[in-house]
Design an enzyme around this catalytic site. Structure first.
Site, PDB file in Angstrom:
ATOM      1  CB  ALA A  29      -5.235  -8.511  -2.040  1.00 46.81           C
ATOM      2  CG  ASN A  30      -3.004 -12.713  -4.290  1.00 48.34           C
ATOM      3  OD1 ASN A  30      -1.845 -12.073  -5.084  1.00 48.34           O
ATOM      4  ND2 ASN A  30      -3.932 -12.389  -5.464  1.00 48.34           N
ATOM      5  NE  ARG A  31      -0.915 -15.131   2.950  1.00 50.51           N
ATOM      6  CZ  ARG A  31      -0.706 -14.073   4.439  1.00 50.51           C
ATOM      7  NH1 ARG A  31      -0.711 -13.177   4.404  1.00 50.51           N
ATOM      8  NH2 ARG A  31      -1.677 -14.947   5.381  1.00 50.51           N
ATOM      9  CB  ALA A  95      -1.321 -13.907  -8.002  1.00 49.69           C
TER      10      ALA A  95
END
Ligand code: C5P
Length: 224
Positions: A29-31, A95
């Site tokens: 995943a990402n922020r 994102a």
């Protein structure tokens, strides 16, 4: 009464991160918090648009008056976006994970004696580029985001050409700026002609409001 510059229009927005499964309990995943994308969807609804928000996993409430389609992976996000077309304007604020694990196992990967398992990655579909380069049914106005940590404007200019979109909203997501997960954003609007407009640091809600006003201008008046 509020101005409804987007009345009669369909706006499609992507928001949030994607989760790319490694096994049934783990993912990449990402922020991304989804705050900017959700704020854009909310602002567009207030401006009178019919809004479809395709969102990755976020902890935000659904914006009022918006149809929300929840997805996990980049591939599911692309499918949901294509199912939501046609749209007058498409804003790709998600994102999206650039890569996903090549193989998702049905069983949890066990800690073994051979050391850590190799994590082989394959490329995800580029949703923005896929939609921007459609021969048929391309939304008349396609907007991308560029989250960069260095040479923000140079990268954004290259990206607009490579992806085939009409406008890029570039922001600096270096850790020091606190943009990812934060409430404020400093953005640059980059046009196809290479023009750059830098906005002051604003709340993400205010960035959304101004962006939606600009997009309504660019989209023009709806046909009767
Ligand atoms: O190439 P990069 O990830 O920096 O491009 C960012 C822009 O492209 C954003 O608008 C993002 O939503 C979109 N994107 C996408 N699908 C991907 C990767 C990025 O729609 N797989």
């Amino acid at each position: 009464a509020d101005a409804k510059p987007f009345a009669g229009r369909h706006l499609l927005v992507t928001s949030g991160p994607t989760h790319e499964p490694i096994d049934p309990v783990r993912y990449l995943a990402n922020r991304s918090s989804g705050k900017q994308g959700h704020a854009i969807a909310a602002a567009a609804a207030r401006a009178g648009a019919r809004v479809t928000l395709v969102s990755g996993p976020v902890i935000l409430p659904d914006p009022p008056g918006v149809t929300v389609v929840r997805v996990e992976t980049a591939r599911a996000m692309l499918a949901a976006v294509e199912a939501a077309l046609p749209a007058d304007v498409a804003v790709f604020a998600a994102a999206v994970a650039d890569w996903r694990p090549a193989a998702e196992t049905d069983e949890k990967i066990k800690k073994g004696t051979e050391g850590p398992p190799p994590l082989r990655l394959v490329e995800n579909p580029d949703i923005l580029a896929t939609v921007a380069q459609r021969r048929e049914g391309r939304p008349p106005l396609v907007v991308g985001f560029a989250a960069e940590t260095a040479s923000v404007l140079d990268h954004a200019r290259a990206k607009i050409a490579r992806k085939g979109c009409d406008l890029i909203v570039a922001n600096d997501v270096s850790a020091a700026g606190g943009v990812m997960g934060g409430d404020r954003n400093t953005v640059h609007l980059i046009g196809r002609d290479g023009s750059v407009e830098t906005w002051p640091t604003l709340d993400k809600d205010e960035v959304a409001r101004r962006l939606v006003a600009r997009l309504a201008d660019l989209a023009g008046t709806p046909p009767e």
